[in-house]
Motif scaffolding. Structure first.
Motif, PDB file in Angstrom:
ATOM      1  N   UNK A 233       0.835  -1.210   0.000  1.00  0.00           N
ATOM      2  CA  UNK A 233       0.000   0.000   0.000  1.00  0.00           C
ATOM      3  C   UNK A 233       0.868   1.258   0.000  1.00  0.00           C
ATOM      4  N   UNK A 234       2.034   1.199   0.654  1.00  0.00           N
ATOM      5  CA  UNK A 234       2.972   2.325   0.611  1.00  0.00           C
ATOM      6  C   UNK A 234       3.462   2.524  -0.821  1.00  0.00           C
TER       7      UNK A 234
ATOM      8  N   UNK B  98      13.475   1.520  17.916  1.00  0.00           N
ATOM      9  CA  UNK B  98      12.286   1.831  17.138  1.00  0.00           C
ATOM     10  C   UNK B  98      11.690   0.557  16.576  1.00  0.00           C
ATOM     11  N   UNK B  99      10.687   0.735  15.735  1.00  0.00           N
ATOM     12  CA  UNK B  99       9.976  -0.437  15.235  1.00  0.00           C
ATOM     13  C   UNK B  99      10.611  -0.954  13.948  1.00  0.00           C
ATOM     14  N   UNK B 100      10.564  -2.247  13.786  1.00  0.00           N
ATOM     15  CA  UNK B 100      11.035  -2.869  12.554  1.00  0.00           C
ATOM     16  C   UNK B 100      10.163  -2.423  11.387  1.00  0.00           C
ATOM     17  N   UNK B 101       8.870  -2.327  11.621  1.00  0.00           N
ATOM     18  CA  UNK B 101       7.964  -1.901  10.552  1.00  0.00           C
ATOM     19  C   UNK B 101       8.312  -0.501  10.059  1.00  0.00           C
TER      20      UNK B 101
ATOM     21  N   UNK C 161      12.391  -3.179  -2.845  1.00  0.00           N
ATOM     22  CA  UNK C 161      12.506  -2.725  -1.461  1.00  0.00           C
ATOM     23  C   UNK C 161      12.856  -3.858  -0.517  1.00  0.00           C
ATOM     24  N   UNK C 162      12.225  -5.006  -0.691  1.00  0.00           N
ATOM     25  CA  UNK C 162      12.535  -6.131   0.196  1.00  0.00           C
ATOM     26  C   UNK C 162      13.936  -6.675  -0.042  1.00  0.00           C
TER      27      UNK C 162
ATOM     28  N   UNK D 145       9.433   0.427   6.334  1.00  0.00           N
ATOM     29  CA  UNK D 145       8.673   1.456   5.620  1.00  0.00           C
ATOM     30  C   UNK D 145       9.600   2.544   5.077  1.00  0.00           C
ATOM     31  N   UNK D 146      10.567   2.955   5.854  1.00  0.00           N
ATOM     32  CA  UNK D 146      11.500   3.993   5.411  1.00  0.00           C
ATOM     33  C   UNK D 146      12.285   3.517   4.192  1.00  0.00           C
ATOM     34  N   UNK D 147      12.695   2.260   4.182  1.00  0.00           N
ATOM     35  CA  UNK D 147      13.401   1.702   3.014  1.00  0.00           C
ATOM     36  C   UNK D 147      12.481   1.704   1.803  1.00  0.00           C
TER      37      UNK D 147
END
Length: 81
Positions: free
Chosen positions: A31-32, A65-68, A50-51, A72-74
């Motif tokens: 969705x991003x 911080x969060x892994x998510x 991205x992955x 998301x930043x990547x």
């Protein structure tokens, strides 16, 4: 699988850990990517690229911080580029 186990497995190139991380975050990250893409195919390409970057750089995640949020930043940086 916990995030810590997924990260440890990904650091060892464990396919099941990589699959678990992908399955956990790919729907939200797609969705991003849609926000930056012109169509579904472009969004899916952004997601895959991205992955690859996530798995290549998982050792740089500092457990702060969060892994998510890190994933998301990547994805956003990859989509912008």
């Amino acid at each position: 699988m916990t995030e810590e186990l997924m990260i440890a497995g990904c650091l060892k190139n464990n396919a099941s850990a990589q699959e678990a991380l992908y399955n956990r975050f790919s729907p939200r990250m797609l969705s991003v990517c849609y926000r930056f893409a012109k169509n579904r195919e472009d969004a899916e390409d952004m997601l895959q690229e991205g992955f690859i970057k996530v798995f290549d750089n998982i050792g740089k995640f500092k457990m702060e911080g969060s892994l998510e949020g890190w994933v998301r930043r990547i994805m956003v940086n990859n989509a912008i580029n």
